[in-house]
Design a protein around this motif. Structure first.
Motif, PDB file in Angstrom:
ATOM      1  N   HIS A 164      47.201  14.713  55.538  1.00  0.00           N
ATOM      2  CA  HIS A 164      46.275  13.580  55.689  1.00  0.00           C
ATOM      3  C   HIS A 164      45.254  13.584  54.533  1.00  0.00           C
ATOM      4  O   HIS A 164      45.038  12.556  53.883  1.00  0.00           O
ATOM      5  CB  HIS A 164      45.571  13.729  57.042  1.00  0.00           C
ATOM      6  CG  HIS A 164      44.537  12.691  57.346  1.00  0.00           C
ATOM      7  ND1 HIS A 164      44.685  11.758  58.345  1.00  0.00           N
ATOM      8  CD2 HIS A 164      43.319  12.438  56.795  1.00  0.00           C
ATOM      9  CE1 HIS A 164      43.615  10.983  58.399  1.00  0.00           C
ATOM     10  NE2 HIS A 164      42.770  11.374  57.466  1.00  0.00           N
ATOM     11  N   GLU A 165      44.659  14.735  54.270  1.00  0.00           N
ATOM     12  CA  GLU A 165      43.620  14.798  53.226  1.00  0.00           C
ATOM     13  C   GLU A 165      44.212  14.595  51.830  1.00  0.00           C
ATOM     14  O   GLU A 165      43.594  13.969  50.977  1.00  0.00           O
ATOM     15  CB  GLU A 165      42.846  16.124  53.300  1.00  0.00           C
ATOM     16  CG  GLU A 165      42.112  16.354  54.614  1.00  0.00           C
ATOM     17  CD  GLU A 165      41.219  15.186  55.040  1.00  0.00           C
ATOM     18  OE1 GLU A 165      40.664  14.496  54.177  1.00  0.00           O
ATOM     19  OE2 GLU A 165      41.121  14.949  56.275  1.00  0.00           O
ATOM     20  N   HIS A 168      44.641  10.999  51.197  1.00  0.00           N
ATOM     21  CA  HIS A 168      43.363  10.396  50.758  1.00  0.00           C
ATOM     22  C   HIS A 168      43.177  10.599  49.249  1.00  0.00           C
ATOM     23  O   HIS A 168      42.704   9.713  48.546  1.00  0.00           O
ATOM     24  CB  HIS A 168      42.180  11.045  51.482  1.00  0.00           C
ATOM     25  CG  HIS A 168      41.944  10.522  52.876  1.00  0.00           C
ATOM     26  ND1 HIS A 168      42.134   9.213  53.230  1.00  0.00           N
ATOM     27  CD2 HIS A 168      41.507  11.152  54.000  1.00  0.00           C
ATOM     28  CE1 HIS A 168      41.841   9.050  54.517  1.00  0.00           C
ATOM     29  NE2 HIS A 168      41.464  10.217  55.004  1.00  0.00           N
ATOM     30  N   TYR A 214      42.789   7.271  65.703  1.00  0.00           N
ATOM     31  CA  TYR A 214      41.943   7.450  64.525  1.00  0.00           C
ATOM     32  C   TYR A 214      42.378   6.520  63.380  1.00  0.00           C
ATOM     33  O   TYR A 214      41.577   6.143  62.531  1.00  0.00           O
ATOM     34  CB  TYR A 214      41.990   8.916  64.070  1.00  0.00           C
ATOM     35  CG  TYR A 214      40.974   9.259  63.012  1.00  0.00           C
ATOM     36  CD1 TYR A 214      39.611   9.101  63.265  1.00  0.00           C
ATOM     37  CD2 TYR A 214      41.370   9.729  61.761  1.00  0.00           C
ATOM     38  CE1 TYR A 214      38.676   9.396  62.294  1.00  0.00           C
ATOM     39  CE2 TYR A 214      40.439  10.030  60.787  1.00  0.00           C
ATOM     40  CZ  TYR A 214      39.094   9.857  61.055  1.00  0.00           C
ATOM     41  OH  TYR A 214      38.173  10.151  60.089  1.00  0.00           O
ATOM     42  N   GLU A 221      41.865   5.209  56.736  1.00  0.00           N
ATOM     43  CA  GLU A 221      42.367   6.190  57.701  1.00  0.00           C
ATOM     44  C   GLU A 221      43.753   5.787  58.221  1.00  0.00           C
ATOM     45  O   GLU A 221      44.581   6.656  58.480  1.00  0.00           O
ATOM     46  CB  GLU A 221      41.383   6.362  58.870  1.00  0.00           C
ATOM     47  CG  GLU A 221      40.045   6.968  58.472  1.00  0.00           C
ATOM     48  CD  GLU A 221      40.172   8.284  57.703  1.00  0.00           C
ATOM     49  OE1 GLU A 221      41.198   8.983  57.823  1.00  0.00           O
ATOM     50  OE2 GLU A 221      39.238   8.616  56.949  1.00  0.00           O
TER      51      GLU A 221
HETATM   52 ZN   LIG Z   1      40.900  10.726  56.874  1.00  0.00          ZN
END
Ligand SMILES: [Zn+2]
Length: 287
Positions: A164-165, A168, A214, A221
């Motif tokens: 996930h990071e 980003h 989320y 996100e």
């Molecule tokens: Zn995030």
């Protein structure tokens, strides 16, 4: 004449200083250690599903990542397993872009578990599992060690914090974090991608979706959450959200559905030393 010499000397000093401080991108010159290979094979389903040639490319990208980025622990020990899981999370999203370099990342900081905005663990608001730094934290990624490991241990919950990071960071590569990685989204997919994100976020908001809540926080996100799903449960994603699966396949240029993401049996005795190199018996470590 003497003024000319002084200026010349100063310029020479500046040039030497620049050369001395220049960041040199390192590429692996040593063989990929066998122990690292065993850990990847055992702990990273994505790696285990690759063919021989792809495995060797993956290894070299993991090695390169570790040579060019620092990983530091705060109140926790950074073990070899953590280093390899972090590097794997970095490589998985950009595996089809062999020239990719995370030039926007210098350091990954590992915390024992979730933390709050003041980077403290164990507080009522310590619920951050990972984040990409901005401003004075530019070039840093913060991760919870527990979340990092859970991301690879549980391979059915559609969650992987470290991936996930890194998604980003991929998104951030064009300068704007907006759920729209200009570097990966080809022109013809740009409008459909924005529309699709909008529709899918609406479905989450209306409780019509199995995508993590989320993901409805923002397009930023949503892109990261959907990518976790894509890399962990591609079959399920393509069944439940065929259009989203197809778009992510185009963005990451990866046919995830064709991969056999299955846990391999460990070929090691209970009392033998664990493959991770901890020095403990396998039964007390990764069994
Ligand atoms: Zn995030």
């Amino acid at each position: 004449m003497s003024l000319f010499l002084v200026i010349f000397f100063l310029l020479a000093c500046i040039v030497v200083w620049f050369i001395w401080n220049r960041e040199v991108w390192k590429t692996p010159t040593q063989k990929f250690p066998e122990q690292w290979r065993k850990i990847l094979h055992q702990e990273v389903l994505y790696y285990a599903a690759l063919n021989k040639g792809q495995k060797s490319l993956f290894e070299s990208k993991v090695h390169e990542f570790l040579l060019n980025h620092t990983i530091k622990g705060v109140k926790t020990k950074v073990e070899l397993l953590d280093r390899l899981l972090i590097a794997s999370s970095a490589v998985i999203p950009i595996f089809s872009f062999p020239e990719w370099r995370y030039t926007n990342l210098k350091e990954v900081i590992l915390y024992p578990s979730s933390f709050n905005k003041q980077f403290q663990g164990g507080k009522p608001d310590s619920n951050i599992r990972g984040l990409v730094g901005y401003g004075f934290m530019e070039g840093k990624m913060l991760l919870s060690k527990r979340a990092l490991r859970e991301g690879f241990q549980n391979y059915s919950d559609k969650r992987n914090t470290a991936i996930h990071e890194f998604v980003h960071l991929v998104d951030k590569m064009d300068g704007a974090v907006d759920g729209f990685p200009d570097v990966l989204v080809q022109h013809q997919y740009s409008i459909p991608w924005l529309e699709l994100m909008h529709t899918k976020i609406e479905e989450i908001d209306k409780n019509y979706s199995d995508i993590d809540q989320y993901g409805a926080t923002s397009k930023i996100e949503f892109f990261a959450v959907a990518s976790e799903y894509f890399f962990e449960r591609p079959d399920l994603l393509s069944k439940k959200h065929p259009k989203l699966y197809e778009t992510l396949e185009n963005i990451f240029k990866q046919d995830m559905q064709s991969m056999q993401l299955k846990k391999k049996r460990v070929d090691i005795g209970r009392n033998q030393p664990c493959y991770c190199g901890s020095g403990k018996k396998f039964k007390h470590c990764h069994l």
